[in-house]
Design a protein around this motif. Structure first.
Motif, PDB file in Angstrom:
ATOM      1  N   GLY A 178       0.272   2.060 -10.979  1.00  0.00           N
ATOM      2  CA  GLY A 178      -0.937   1.429 -10.448  1.00  0.00           C
ATOM      3  C   GLY A 178      -0.735   0.046  -9.881  1.00  0.00           C
ATOM      4  O   GLY A 178      -1.702  -0.703  -9.700  1.00  0.00           O
ATOM      5  N   LEU A 179       0.510  -0.326  -9.595  1.00  0.00           N
ATOM      6  CA  LEU A 179       0.795  -1.591  -8.919  1.00  0.00           C
ATOM      7  C   LEU A 179       0.498  -1.402  -7.438  1.00  0.00           C
ATOM      8  O   LEU A 179       1.108  -0.561  -6.778  1.00  0.00           O
ATOM      9  N   LEU A 180      -0.435  -2.182  -6.905  1.00  0.00           N
ATOM     10  CA  LEU A 180      -0.885  -2.008  -5.526  1.00  0.00           C
ATOM     11  C   LEU A 180       0.013  -2.792  -4.575  1.00  0.00           C
ATOM     12  O   LEU A 180       0.514  -3.860  -4.925  1.00  0.00           O
ATOM     13  N   LEU A 181       0.219  -2.259  -3.384  1.00  0.00           N
ATOM     14  CA  LEU A 181       1.222  -2.799  -2.466  1.00  0.00           C
ATOM     15  C   LEU A 181       0.588  -3.520  -1.281  1.00  0.00           C
ATOM     16  O   LEU A 181      -0.505  -3.176  -0.826  1.00  0.00           O
ATOM     17  N   ARG A 200      -1.382   5.679  -2.621  1.00  0.00           N
ATOM     18  CA  ARG A 200      -2.465   4.730  -2.846  1.00  0.00           C
ATOM     19  C   ARG A 200      -2.621   3.868  -1.591  1.00  0.00           C
ATOM     20  O   ARG A 200      -1.620   3.435  -1.009  1.00  0.00           O
ATOM     21  N   PRO A 201      -3.837   3.586  -1.164  1.00  0.00           N
ATOM     22  CA  PRO A 201      -4.023   2.734   0.019  1.00  0.00           C
ATOM     23  C   PRO A 201      -3.519   1.320  -0.244  1.00  0.00           C
ATOM     24  O   PRO A 201      -3.735   0.761  -1.318  1.00  0.00           O
ATOM     25  N   PHE A 202      -2.822   0.747   0.733  1.00  0.00           N
ATOM     26  CA  PHE A 202      -2.283  -0.603   0.577  1.00  0.00           C
ATOM     27  C   PHE A 202      -3.117  -1.612   1.344  1.00  0.00           C
ATOM     28  O   PHE A 202      -4.063  -1.255   2.060  1.00  0.00           O
ATOM     29  N   VAL A 228      -7.111   1.433   8.175  1.00  0.00           N
ATOM     30  CA  VAL A 228      -8.485   1.933   8.132  1.00  0.00           C
ATOM     31  C   VAL A 228      -8.508   3.385   7.668  1.00  0.00           C
ATOM     32  O   VAL A 228      -9.328   3.774   6.828  1.00  0.00           O
ATOM     33  N   ALA A 229      -7.601   4.194   8.199  1.00  0.00           N
ATOM     34  CA  ALA A 229      -7.588   5.622   7.877  1.00  0.00           C
ATOM     35  C   ALA A 229      -7.343   5.878   6.397  1.00  0.00           C
ATOM     36  O   ALA A 229      -7.857   6.861   5.836  1.00  0.00           O
ATOM     37  N   MET A 230      -6.569   5.007   5.748  1.00  0.00           N
ATOM     38  CA  MET A 230      -6.288   5.204   4.318  1.00  0.00           C
ATOM     39  C   MET A 230      -7.265   4.437   3.429  1.00  0.00           C
ATOM     40  O   MET A 230      -7.153   4.457   2.214  1.00  0.00           O
ATOM     41  N   ASP A 231      -8.221   3.735   4.041  1.00  0.00           N
ATOM     42  CA  ASP A 231      -9.195   2.903   3.325  1.00  0.00           C
ATOM     43  C   ASP A 231      -8.519   1.744   2.599  1.00  0.00           C
ATOM     44  O   ASP A 231      -8.895   1.369   1.494  1.00  0.00           O
ATOM     45  N   LEU A 322     -11.022  -3.377  -5.073  1.00  0.00           N
ATOM     46  CA  LEU A 322     -10.578  -3.658  -6.443  1.00  0.00           C
ATOM     47  C   LEU A 322     -11.236  -2.712  -7.431  1.00  0.00           C
ATOM     48  O   LEU A 322     -10.589  -2.182  -8.342  1.00  0.00           O
ATOM     49  N   GLY A 323     -12.534  -2.495  -7.263  1.00  0.00           N
ATOM     50  CA  GLY A 323     -13.252  -1.631  -8.183  1.00  0.00           C
ATOM     51  C   GLY A 323     -12.812  -0.182  -8.116  1.00  0.00           C
ATOM     52  O   GLY A 323     -12.951   0.564  -9.091  1.00  0.00           O
ATOM     53  N   THR A 324     -12.248   0.203  -6.968  1.00  0.00           N
ATOM     54  CA  THR A 324     -11.785   1.581  -6.793  1.00  0.00           C
ATOM     55  C   THR A 324     -10.347   1.766  -7.240  1.00  0.00           C
ATOM     56  O   THR A 324     -10.001   2.793  -7.847  1.00  0.00           O
ATOM     57  N   HIS A 325      -9.488   0.780  -6.990  1.00  0.00           N
ATOM     58  CA  HIS A 325      -8.045   1.011  -7.112  1.00  0.00           C
ATOM     59  C   HIS A 325      -7.349   0.265  -8.254  1.00  0.00           C
ATOM     60  O   HIS A 325      -6.193   0.585  -8.554  1.00  0.00           O
TER      61      HIS A 325
END
Length: 335
Positions: A178-181, A200-202, A228-231, A322-325
């Motif tokens: 769950g480390l976001l890039l 995961r969307p970056f 945009v496509a990956m949100d 943040l609330g989603t990912h």
């Protein structure tokens, strides 16, 4: 006009590592201070852990030094800075933004802090160190700074390579824990390889539109559409030379408007946020030199766009991401 702000990039911690005497309260050596966060209505500030080239060979201890500075110097300043690590924290932040009068003590909401690492260099090629930093509370990773490291090539690396084999394992580990890039400094080849490999969307925490200002650190139209496509999210940045090419005369806040307009034309209205790069620059946009000036920036934006749009760009879009990912507290990571 004071609207809530979430800023996804500043370099306070590297300055604090270099100078143990800096106070986060109101030190003139800093752009971002506690007093200015309160003054500007900043609800959350992302603090990047950056390892300066002038420190020599990158070391893991330099990352730990800055985590320590955040915990013992930033968080204990003023009325306190709260550490945002979990989805539940983002939900609480959203509630305080929506109901500011309910903040404890009646003094307005206490700002939150989020930790990112800017460039994987300091992990010394160790995926174990990456996992440990996540368990210590780091939630975002900018894979490179401008040049090559053990994981991938940066945007100024002339060969424009993608990820190394160990870098691909870093992507997989990040997805797993769950480390976001963050791709703001990543090479073009690395960007497109990451879009294929990540689940995961970056984000691009501090980049503007290359079609408006052709700096290598800005995003092409194709990159914007992919985010945009990956949100994912894009943090418009206040680095003057990422706003306007040429350098003739001071850059002013209204010169960010063409970038905003271009992002919106590409469908990024719900994906745009702020990544100032305060304390990472020594030349500023005139009238936007520190976070205490966000109310004037909000007022400028509201002359051209609806308040709902401006609220989303300054905080809402970042908050929904943040609330989603972000991971939940019960996700198995250390507390």
């Amino acid at each position: 006009m004071k609207l809530p702000v979430i800023d996804f990039h500043c370099d306070v911690l590297s300055k604090m590592r270099e100078d143990g005497g800096i106070s986060f309260q109101n030190d003139p050596k800093l752009d971002v201070t506690y007093d200015r966060l309160i003054q500007g209505g900043v609800s959350m500030q992302c603090f990047a852990i950056y390892l300066s080239e002038k420190w020599g060979i990158p070391k893991y201890e330099y990352i730990l030094d800055q985590i320590d500075a955040f915990k013992n110097r930033v968080m204990k300043t003023g009325g306190g800075v709260r550490w945002l690590r979990w989805k539940e924290d983002a939900d609480e932040l959203a509630h305080t933004i929506q109901h500011p009068a309910a903040a404890k003590g009646g003094q307005g909401p206490v700002p939150w802090g989020l930790l990112s690492v800017e460039g994987a260099d300091g992990f010394e090629g160790s995926l174990f160190y990456v996992r440990m930093c996540y368990e210590m509370g780091v939630r975002f990773l900018g894979i490179t700074w401008n040049y090559a490291n053990w994981a991938a090539d940066g945007v100024l690396e002339k060969r424009n390579g993608g990820f190394t084999e160990k870098g691909r394992k870093l992507i997989d580990l990040s997805n797993d824990i769950g480390l976001l890039l963050d791709v703001s400094h990543l090479s073009q080849a690395g960007f497109w390889e990451l879009t294929e490999r990540t689940n995961r969307p970056f984000i691009a925490s501090h980049s503007n539109a290359k079609a408006v200002c052709p700096h290598p650190r800005n995003l092409t139209d194709e990159q914007v559409r992919a985010i945009v496509a990956m949100d994912g999210r894009i943090g418009m940045t206040f680095v003057p030379w990422f706003v306007r090419a040429g350098g003739e005369g001071p850059v002013r806040p209204q010169e960010l408007l063409p970038h905003i307009e271009h992002f919106c034309e590409l469908g990024a209205e719900k994906h745009l946020m702020v990544g100032s790069d305060f304390d990472g620059i020594d030349t500023w946009i005139e009238g936007l030199e520190h976070p205490g000036l966000y109310p004037a920036f909000a007022e400028l934006l509201c002359k051209h766009y609806s308040e709902d749009l401006v609220r989303n760009w300054l905080s809402g879009n970042a908050l929904s991401y943040l609330g989603t990912h972000l991971p939940s507290k019960g996700s198995g990571a250390a507390h």
